[in-house]
Design a protein around this motif. Structure first.
Motif, PDB file in Angstrom:
ATOM      1  N   ARG A  67      41.222  45.525  37.663  1.00 56.38           N
ATOM      2  CA  ARG A  67      40.593  44.349  37.049  1.00 56.38           C
ATOM      3  C   ARG A  67      40.162  43.344  38.122  1.00 56.38           C
ATOM      4  NH1 ARG A  67      44.329  43.350  33.901  1.00 56.38           N
ATOM      5  NH2 ARG A  67      43.529  44.228  31.953  1.00 56.38           N
ATOM      6  N   ASP A  72      37.156  40.282  37.826  1.00 53.20           N
ATOM      7  CA  ASP A  72      37.805  39.445  36.805  1.00 53.20           C
ATOM      8  C   ASP A  72      39.035  38.783  37.429  1.00 53.20           C
ATOM      9  OD1 ASP A  72      38.562  38.213  34.526  1.00 53.20           O
ATOM     10  OD2 ASP A  72      38.794  40.040  33.320  1.00 53.20           O
ATOM     11  N   THR A  75      41.383  36.383  34.927  1.00 49.54           N
ATOM     12  CA  THR A  75      42.276  37.141  34.037  1.00 49.54           C
ATOM     13  C   THR A  75      43.377  37.840  34.821  1.00 49.54           C
ATOM     14  OG1 THR A  75      40.420  37.526  32.525  1.00 49.54           O
ATOM     15  CG2 THR A  75      42.368  38.917  32.267  1.00 49.54           C
ATOM     16  N   SER A  76      43.023  38.407  35.957  1.00 45.41           N
ATOM     17  CA  SER A  76      44.019  39.089  36.785  1.00 45.41           C
ATOM     18  C   SER A  76      45.095  38.115  37.250  1.00 45.41           C
ATOM     19  CB  SER A  76      43.341  39.735  37.995  1.00 45.41           C
ATOM     20  OG  SER A  76      42.376  40.676  37.592  1.00 45.41           O
TER      21      SER A  76
END
Length: 211
Positions: A67, A72, A75-76
């Motif tokens: 990810r 991203d 979010t990670s």
């Protein structure tokens, strides 16, 4: 004044026919930890939580690597941070049960090998220290003693930098008994008791000390 019968004298007090102290007792898990480990706490809070947090961070980085590589990042980062926080909180909540389980397993292992829970017959007199456990007798004169230490009422007779014979505080019925024992030992040994430096180092910390 009535004369006290000899049988009424506690075994720990020196007697006229045997100028020394004799006591029967059993060593427990805490006695073993005081000598072999730097602390009685097998799972200290700080190092345990730090280790769990480090492992959680490592695993979270691996699981979120794809990810992160796809861009991203937000979010990670949230997933990684949340994973570490959750694991740390779980470690804190489960720390006491884990400590109790570890102590239970360690106590059972030491008992099985006869390290604790066995009767110890110990004598301290002007000649030195002599104790018998599991049919084996160990004798050490005052001149050959490595060190004398005292910690919170417990006396440690160090035969070497690794091996010590403790007289736990619980074997003394009163402070008066303890003071009499301390004064007699210092007179016989020709030196005072030191703070528990060796006991606080643990077995691993004493390896590099001079013999």
């Amino acid at each position: 004044m009535s004369e006290r019968h000899p049988s009424s004298v506690p075994k720990i007090w020196p007697s006229a026919n045997r100028p020394g102290f004799h006591k029967s007792f059993q060593l427990n898990l805490d006695d073993h930890l005081d000598i072999q480990h730097a602390t009685r706490q097998l799972l200290p809070l700080g190092p345990t939580v730090a280790a769990v947090g480090a492992v959680a961070l490592f695993v979270a980085l691996i699981l979120n690597f794809d990810r992160w590589r796809e861009g991203d990042v937000v979010t990670s980062t949230i997933y990684i941070g949340a994973s570490v926080v959750v694991c740390v909180l779980l470690a804190v909540l489960l720390l006491n049960p884990a400590r109790q389980l570890l102590r239970f397993m360690y106590r059972r292992r030491l008992t099985r090998f006869g390290v604790i829970g066995k009767p110890v017959e110990s004598t301290v007199d002007r000649n030195g220290i002599c104790y018998t456990v599991l049919g084996q007798t160990v004798t050490c004169t005052w001149d050959s003693l490595y060190a004398l230490e005292e910690d919170d009422g417990t006396f440690y007779f160090w035969m070497s930098k690794i091996v010590a014979h403790p007289w736990p505080a619980r074997v003394f019925a009163s402070d008066e008994e303890r003071q009499t024992f301390r004064q007699s030992v210092m007179e016989w040994a020709g030196r005072p008791f030191s703070p528990p430096v060796l006991a606080r180092l643990g077995a691993a910390g004493r390896l590099n000390l001079p013999d």
